[in-house]
Write an enzyme that holds these catalytic residues in place. Sequence first.
Site, PDB file in Angstrom:
ATOM      1  N   THR A  32       0.816  -1.230   0.000  1.00 41.03           N
ATOM      2  CA  THR A  32       0.000   0.000   0.000  1.00 41.03           C
ATOM      3  C   THR A  32       0.846   1.276   0.000  1.00 41.03           C
ATOM      4  OG1 THR A  32      -0.150   0.077   2.405  1.00 41.03           O
ATOM      5  CG2 THR A  32      -1.896  -1.127   1.262  1.00 41.03           C
TER       6      THR A  32
ATOM      7  N   ASP B  56      -0.014  -5.005   3.597  1.00 41.58           N
ATOM      8  CA  ASP B  56       1.184  -4.390   4.178  1.00 41.58           C
ATOM      9  C   ASP B  56       1.069  -2.869   4.130  1.00 41.58           C
ATOM     10  OD1 ASP B  56       4.130  -4.525   4.986  1.00 41.58           O
ATOM     11  OD2 ASP B  56       4.180  -3.206   3.230  1.00 41.58           O
TER      12      ASP B  56
ATOM     13  N   TYR C 167       3.974   5.633   5.430  1.00 42.34           N
ATOM     14  CA  TYR C 167       3.346   5.823   4.119  1.00 42.34           C
ATOM     15  C   TYR C 167       2.306   6.946   4.178  1.00 42.34           C
ATOM     16  CZ  TYR C 167       5.433   1.259   3.031  1.00 42.34           C
ATOM     17  OH  TYR C 167       6.301   0.213   2.849  1.00 42.34           O
TER      18      TYR C 167
ATOM     19  N   GLN D  93      11.132  -8.308   5.863  1.00 39.10           N
ATOM     20  CA  GLN D  93      10.608  -7.759   4.610  1.00 39.10           C
ATOM     21  C   GLN D  93      11.728  -7.021   3.877  1.00 39.10           C
ATOM     22  OE1 GLN D  93       7.654  -4.189   3.572  1.00 39.10           O
ATOM     23  NE2 GLN D  93       6.591  -5.848   4.575  1.00 39.10           N
TER      24      GLN D  93
ATOM     25  N   TYR E 123       9.288  -7.210  -1.095  1.00 41.88           N
ATOM     26  CA  TYR E 123       8.663  -5.938  -1.489  1.00 41.88           C
ATOM     27  C   TYR E 123       9.145  -5.489  -2.862  1.00 41.88           C
ATOM     28  CZ  TYR E 123      12.529  -2.772   0.291  1.00 41.88           C
ATOM     29  OH  TYR E 123      13.697  -2.088   0.509  1.00 41.88           O
TER      30      TYR E 123
ATOM     31  N   ARG F 113       8.616  -1.692  -8.949  1.00 41.50           N
ATOM     32  CA  ARG F 113       7.935  -0.403  -9.174  1.00 41.50           C
ATOM     33  C   ARG F 113       7.688  -0.145 -10.653  1.00 41.50           C
ATOM     34  NH1 ARG F 113      10.144   3.323  -4.232  1.00 41.50           N
ATOM     35  NH2 ARG F 113       9.008   2.130  -2.671  1.00 41.50           N
TER      36      ARG F 113
HETATM   37  P1  NAP Z   1       5.677  -2.811  -6.757  1.00 39.70           P
HETATM   38  O1  NAP Z   1       4.611  -3.558  -6.061  1.00 39.70           O
HETATM   39  O2  NAP Z   1       6.806  -3.576  -7.339  1.00 39.70           O
HETATM   40  O3  NAP Z   1       5.062  -1.938  -7.937  1.00 39.70           O
HETATM   41  C1  NAP Z   1       3.922  -1.146  -7.775  1.00 39.70           C
HETATM   42  C2  NAP Z   1       3.569  -0.573  -9.139  1.00 39.70           C
HETATM   43  O4  NAP Z   1       3.220  -1.648 -10.016  1.00 39.70           O
HETATM   44  C3  NAP Z   1       2.389   0.371  -9.123  1.00 39.70           C
HETATM   45  O5  NAP Z   1       2.702   1.449  -9.976  1.00 39.70           O
HETATM   46  C4  NAP Z   1       1.252  -0.453  -9.703  1.00 39.70           C
HETATM   47  O6  NAP Z   1       0.346   0.334 -10.427  1.00 39.70           O
HETATM   48  C5  NAP Z   1       1.986  -1.366 -10.641  1.00 39.70           C
HETATM   49  N1  NAP Z   1       1.272  -2.622 -10.871  1.00 39.70           N
HETATM   50  C6  NAP Z   1       0.778  -3.460  -9.955  1.00 39.70           C
HETATM   51  N2  NAP Z   1       0.213  -4.536 -10.546  1.00 39.70           N
HETATM   52  C7  NAP Z   1       0.349  -4.349 -11.877  1.00 39.70           C
HETATM   53  C8  NAP Z   1      -0.036  -5.097 -13.019  1.00 39.70           C
HETATM   54  N3  NAP Z   1      -0.656  -6.264 -12.920  1.00 39.70           N
HETATM   55  N4  NAP Z   1       0.269  -4.584 -14.245  1.00 39.70           N
HETATM   56  C9  NAP Z   1       0.909  -3.405 -14.368  1.00 39.70           C
HETATM   57  N5  NAP Z   1       1.300  -2.654 -13.325  1.00 39.70           N
HETATM   58  C10 NAP Z   1       1.027  -3.132 -12.087  1.00 39.70           C
HETATM   59  O7  NAP Z   1       6.317  -1.686  -5.834  1.00 39.70           O
HETATM   60  P2  NAP Z   1       6.153  -1.188  -4.349  1.00 39.70           P
HETATM   61  O8  NAP Z   1       4.866  -0.514  -4.139  1.00 39.70           O
HETATM   62  O9  NAP Z   1       7.415  -0.450  -4.031  1.00 39.70           O
HETATM   63  O10 NAP Z   1       6.234  -2.520  -3.453  1.00 39.70           O
HETATM   64  C11 NAP Z   1       5.101  -3.225  -2.994  1.00 39.70           C
HETATM   65  C12 NAP Z   1       4.840  -2.978  -1.522  1.00 39.70           C
HETATM   66  O11 NAP Z   1       5.948  -3.368  -0.717  1.00 39.70           O
HETATM   67  C13 NAP Z   1       4.680  -1.487  -1.183  1.00 39.70           C
HETATM   68  O12 NAP Z   1       3.446  -0.976  -1.631  1.00 39.70           O
HETATM   69  C14 NAP Z   1       4.881  -1.529   0.303  1.00 39.70           C
HETATM   70  O13 NAP Z   1       3.725  -2.018   0.962  1.00 39.70           O
HETATM   71  C15 NAP Z   1       6.036  -2.523   0.415  1.00 39.70           C
HETATM   72  N6  NAP Z   1       7.369  -1.864   0.442  1.00 39.70           N
HETATM   73  C16 NAP Z   1       8.119  -1.954   1.581  1.00 39.70           C
HETATM   74  C17 NAP Z   1       9.359  -1.333   1.648  1.00 39.70           C
HETATM   75  C18 NAP Z   1      10.158  -1.430   2.913  1.00 39.70           C
HETATM   76  O14 NAP Z   1      11.151  -0.686   3.069  1.00 39.70           O
HETATM   77  N7  NAP Z   1       9.806  -2.315   3.826  1.00 39.70           N
HETATM   78  C19 NAP Z   1       9.872  -0.636   0.539  1.00 39.70           C
HETATM   79  C20 NAP Z   1       9.098  -0.591  -0.617  1.00 39.70           C
HETATM   80  C21 NAP Z   1       7.863  -1.221  -0.671  1.00 39.70           C
HETATM   81  P3  NAP Z   1      -1.096   0.763  -9.875  1.00 39.70           P
HETATM   82  O15 NAP Z   1      -0.867   1.333  -8.509  1.00 39.70           O
HETATM   83  O16 NAP Z   1      -1.542   1.753 -10.891  1.00 39.70           O
HETATM   84  O17 NAP Z   1      -1.976  -0.451  -9.831  1.00 39.70           O
END
Ligand code: NAP
Length: 278
Positions: free
Chosen positions: A19, A48, A53, A164, A192, A197
Amino acid sequence: MKYVTLPSGEQVPALGMGTYMIGENRSLHAEEIAALQYGIDLGMALIDTAEMYGKGASEQLVGEAIRGRHEQVFLVSKVYPHRATHKGMPIACGEYSLKRLGVDYIDLYLVHWRGDVPLAETIEAFEQLRSQGKIRYWGVSNFDTDDMRTLCALPGGEHAAANQVLYALSHRGIEWDLLPYCGERKIPIMAYSPIDRTRLLHYPGLSTLAEKRGMKPAQLALAWLLHREQVIVIPKASSRAHIKQNFAALDCPLDTETLAELDRLFPPPCDASPLEKQ
Ligand code: NAP
């Protein structure tokens, strides 16, 4: 749904929802809520979030999405490292995160990264919240192998329920030592940024391979992670269409030929390297 087993023996969905950046744009509010609720209905019932955030906006929106149905969802949130203290954590969790989320407890509470607070104090603060019923499990995020060694050597450190970290086809460094280290201790990895991204979507080799297998590139990237044991995958998606596609990655078993091709495109590490972060 595929499940991953926590050290306690409890099973949680291997495919959940991230999220980051959710809840920050009022005009997307209804669609983001609908997307999370759709994901829960499908069984991607692990969400998550983090106090960081959107300065709480993500927790707030998640709270709205799960109102009245927390028992169906395994809820993960994270505390800032500088608040992971005896004094700071009860406030961060009890006064802020629980209220924003509108729940009595968080299922898994992580320290977002390793800061300057002694880990022994962080563990004690987690354990205190656990004994008060405010969290069910605690864990860590962005901890490299040395951090995990230090943690696991401390009293209570063996109670960490997850680590994570950044893990995707384009970031495979953890396979050298962190993944095996956690695997031996039955500590699941939460992957994650599994689609990096969206950077992975534009990787020509991946798109071609996905197309040949009748998949979308995002699905292939997720299916590859879901193929691993003890890895929880948390893509962020803010539309029902993306949630639906991501859920379908569970139905994309990968044959040895596809796995070999992915290894060619994204070679596994051949040496130790520091943990990568977003
Ligand atoms: P991600 O999940 O790799 O990528 C998110 C992006 O992918 C968004 O722009 C989303 O677009 C797009 N997307 C999702 N499904 C898709 C699909 N089927 N086709 C095309 N595009 C798609 O990146 P992230 O948000 O960095 O990582 C996921 C989660 O991990 C985060 O949201 C967070 O909860 C967690 N996280 C944790 C840390 C940490 O330090 N612990 C760091 C980074 C992330 P839309 O939004 O337009 O659907």
